[in-house]
Design a protein around this motif. Structure first.
Motif, PDB file in Angstrom:
ATOM      1  N   VAL A 119       0.862  -1.179   0.000  1.00 25.45           N
ATOM      2  CA  VAL A 119       0.000   0.000   0.000  1.00 25.45           C
ATOM      3  C   VAL A 119       0.897   1.227   0.000  1.00 25.45           C
ATOM      4  O   VAL A 119       1.856   1.300   0.772  1.00 25.45           O
ATOM      5  CB  VAL A 119      -0.916   0.019   1.238  1.00 25.45           C
ATOM      6  CG1 VAL A 119      -1.808   1.250   1.228  1.00 25.45           C
ATOM      7  CG2 VAL A 119      -1.753  -1.252   1.314  1.00 25.45           C
ATOM      8  N   ALA A 120       0.594   2.190  -0.853  1.00 25.37           N
ATOM      9  CA  ALA A 120       1.425   3.386  -0.950  1.00 25.37           C
ATOM     10  C   ALA A 120       0.571   4.641  -0.973  1.00 25.37           C
ATOM     11  O   ALA A 120      -0.603   4.613  -1.368  1.00 25.37           O
ATOM     12  CB  ALA A 120       2.293   3.339  -2.210  1.00 25.37           C
ATOM     13  N   ALA A 121       1.178   5.730  -0.542  1.00 22.33           N
ATOM     14  CA  ALA A 121       0.558   7.037  -0.752  1.00 22.33           C
ATOM     15  C   ALA A 121       0.582   7.339  -2.251  1.00 22.33           C
ATOM     16  O   ALA A 121       1.521   6.950  -2.957  1.00 22.33           O
ATOM     17  CB  ALA A 121       1.323   8.103   0.022  1.00 22.33           C
ATOM     18  N   GLU A 122      -0.432   8.019  -2.723  1.00 23.85           N
ATOM     19  CA  GLU A 122      -0.522   8.324  -4.157  1.00 23.85           C
ATOM     20  C   GLU A 122       0.702   9.070  -4.661  1.00 23.85           C
ATOM     21  O   GLU A 122       1.161   8.866  -5.789  1.00 23.85           O
ATOM     22  CB  GLU A 122      -1.783   9.144  -4.437  1.00 23.85           C
ATOM     23  CG  GLU A 122      -3.069   8.349  -4.297  1.00 23.85           C
ATOM     24  CD  GLU A 122      -4.309   9.214  -4.460  1.00 23.85           C
ATOM     25  OE1 GLU A 122      -5.376   8.653  -4.782  1.00 23.85           O
ATOM     26  OE2 GLU A 122      -4.215  10.444  -4.258  1.00 23.85           O
ATOM     27  N   GLU A 123       1.250   9.941  -3.799  1.00 25.71           N
ATOM     28  CA  GLU A 123       2.387  10.750  -4.238  1.00 25.71           C
ATOM     29  C   GLU A 123       3.729  10.041  -4.091  1.00 25.71           C
ATOM     30  O   GLU A 123       4.765  10.580  -4.507  1.00 25.71           O
ATOM     31  CB  GLU A 123       2.421  12.079  -3.469  1.00 25.71           C
ATOM     32  CG  GLU A 123       2.473  11.933  -1.965  1.00 25.71           C
ATOM     33  CD  GLU A 123       1.091  11.957  -1.321  1.00 25.71           C
ATOM     34  OE1 GLU A 123       0.984  12.538  -0.224  1.00 25.71           O
ATOM     35  OE2 GLU A 123       0.143  11.407  -1.906  1.00 25.71           O
ATOM     36  N   ALA A 124       3.739   8.856  -3.496  1.00 28.08           N
ATOM     37  CA  ALA A 124       4.981   8.082  -3.428  1.00 28.08           C
ATOM     38  C   ALA A 124       5.431   7.755  -4.847  1.00 28.08           C
ATOM     39  O   ALA A 124       4.606   7.491  -5.729  1.00 28.08           O
ATOM     40  CB  ALA A 124       4.762   6.803  -2.628  1.00 28.08           C
ATOM     41  N   THR A 125       6.730   7.786  -5.075  1.00 28.47           N
ATOM     42  CA  THR A 125       7.251   7.507  -6.406  1.00 28.47           C
ATOM     43  C   THR A 125       8.178   6.299  -6.380  1.00 28.47           C
ATOM     44  O   THR A 125       8.733   5.939  -5.340  1.00 28.47           O
ATOM     45  CB  THR A 125       8.008   8.722  -6.978  1.00 28.47           C
ATOM     46  OG1 THR A 125       9.108   9.043  -6.112  1.00 28.47           O
ATOM     47  CG2 THR A 125       7.086   9.905  -7.139  1.00 28.47           C
ATOM     48  N   PHE A 126       8.323   5.695  -7.549  1.00 28.88           N
ATOM     49  CA  PHE A 126       9.116   4.477  -7.701  1.00 28.88           C
ATOM     50  C   PHE A 126       9.997   4.626  -8.941  1.00 28.88           C
ATOM     51  O   PHE A 126       9.619   5.307  -9.895  1.00 28.88           O
ATOM     52  CB  PHE A 126       8.194   3.260  -7.873  1.00 28.88           C
ATOM     53  CG  PHE A 126       7.183   3.106  -6.780  1.00 28.88           C
ATOM     54  CD1 PHE A 126       7.428   2.271  -5.708  1.00 28.88           C
ATOM     55  CD2 PHE A 126       5.968   3.802  -6.824  1.00 28.88           C
ATOM     56  CE1 PHE A 126       6.487   2.127  -4.688  1.00 28.88           C
ATOM     57  CE2 PHE A 126       5.034   3.669  -5.813  1.00 28.88           C
ATOM     58  CZ  PHE A 126       5.301   2.826  -4.744  1.00 28.88           C
ATOM     59  N   ALA A 127      11.144   3.955  -8.927  1.00 22.04           N
ATOM     60  CA  ALA A 127      11.984   3.937 -10.134  1.00 22.04           C
ATOM     61  C   ALA A 127      13.000   2.815 -10.022  1.00 22.04           C
ATOM     62  O   ALA A 127      13.523   2.539  -8.932  1.00 22.04           O
ATOM     63  CB  ALA A 127      12.705   5.268 -10.340  1.00 22.04           C
TER      64      ALA A 127
END
Length: 256
Positions: A119-127
């Motif tokens: 589960v993540a916050a919408e503004e969390a980013t991934f790369a």
């Protein structure tokens, strides 16, 4: 030495917290060592029903500690510990939930992918930033590729492009992306659902989900029939059916 990964157990939930915010929760040697130890402690605790992996600070996990890795031999770059951590999460008989309030990069995304629920916050980013520093996302691919849509995997592994929580849901990396203010409530929702499952049944279901499927359907049906029959006749199955008939919660789902 100040601990950088914490373990807290309450009401059957083990919360493991990455707490190295000054280092963006990078997977330093100390963090790797403590994370692996706390995971094993939580898995070995028969009273723990769910494990939650979270973090302090703005960043969930920035991946390997590149300062430590510069000039280091392979044995000093976590090539043994990172696979062990990912496998410990992936193969844990206890369900593991990732709580991601901030960015995850490289090995940090591997941690997210290894968890059963993320589960993540919408503004969390991934790369998958490895190619941009001249390395290959090889080890984390073991947990990431089973989650991702193939076309997205090619795009994101090769470009290193940053993407947000909603896209992470669409490509299969995480289960849910919610506003930051709702993150804890969403994690709690999954935790409470997992606590309703029988521990032995959850462990067996996780093992089943990890299995490679035989090409012959007959062999697969035979194997699954045996697994089903064993749990129907087992202690948890019998207790679950009694509880259903008696209109009560089964023993493992009683309020703490």
């Amino acid at each position: 030495m100040t601990e950088l990964v914490h373990l807290d157990v309450a009401a059957g939930v083990a919360t493991i917290t990455l707490d190295s915010p000054d280092n963006r929760n990078a997977l330093s040697a100390q963090v790797r060592r403590e994370l692996l130890a706390h995971l094993q402690t939580a898995i070995d605790d028969s009273g723990v029903r769910v494990i939650v992996l979270g973090h302090t600070g703005r960043v969930f996990c920035s991946g390997m500690d590149l300062k430590e890795s510069r000039g280091a031999g392979a044995q000093n770059q976590g090539v043994n510990e990172i696979p062990a951590i990912l496998e410990r999460i992936w193969a844990s008989p206890t369900p593991v939930v990732a709580r991601v309030a901030g960015p995850a990069r490289a090995g940090g995304v591997g941690l997210v992918a290894a968890c059963d629920i993320a589960v993540a916050a919408e503004e969390a980013t991934f790369a998958f930033s490895e190619v941009r520093v001249g390395v290959v996302p090889a080890v984390i691919s073991v947990t990431v590729l089973p989650r991702l849509l193939p076309r997205a995997a090619h795009e994101l592994f090769l470009t290193g492009e940053t993407f947000d929580g909603p896209r992470a849901v669409r490509i299969g990396l995480i289960n849910s992306a919610v506003p930051a203010v709702d993150l804890d409530a969403e994690v709690d929702r999954y935790v409470e659902m997992l606590r309703l499952g029988a521990p032995g049944a959850l462990a067996a279901t996780k093992e089943m989900l990890r299995r490679e499927r035989p090409t012959a359907l007959g062999a697969q049906f035979a194997e699954m029939q045996e697994l089903s029959a064993r749990h129907f006749a087992g202690e948890e199955g019998q207790e679950g059916m009694r509880a259903f008939a008696e209109k009560r919660r089964p023993s493992w789902a009683q309020a703490e």
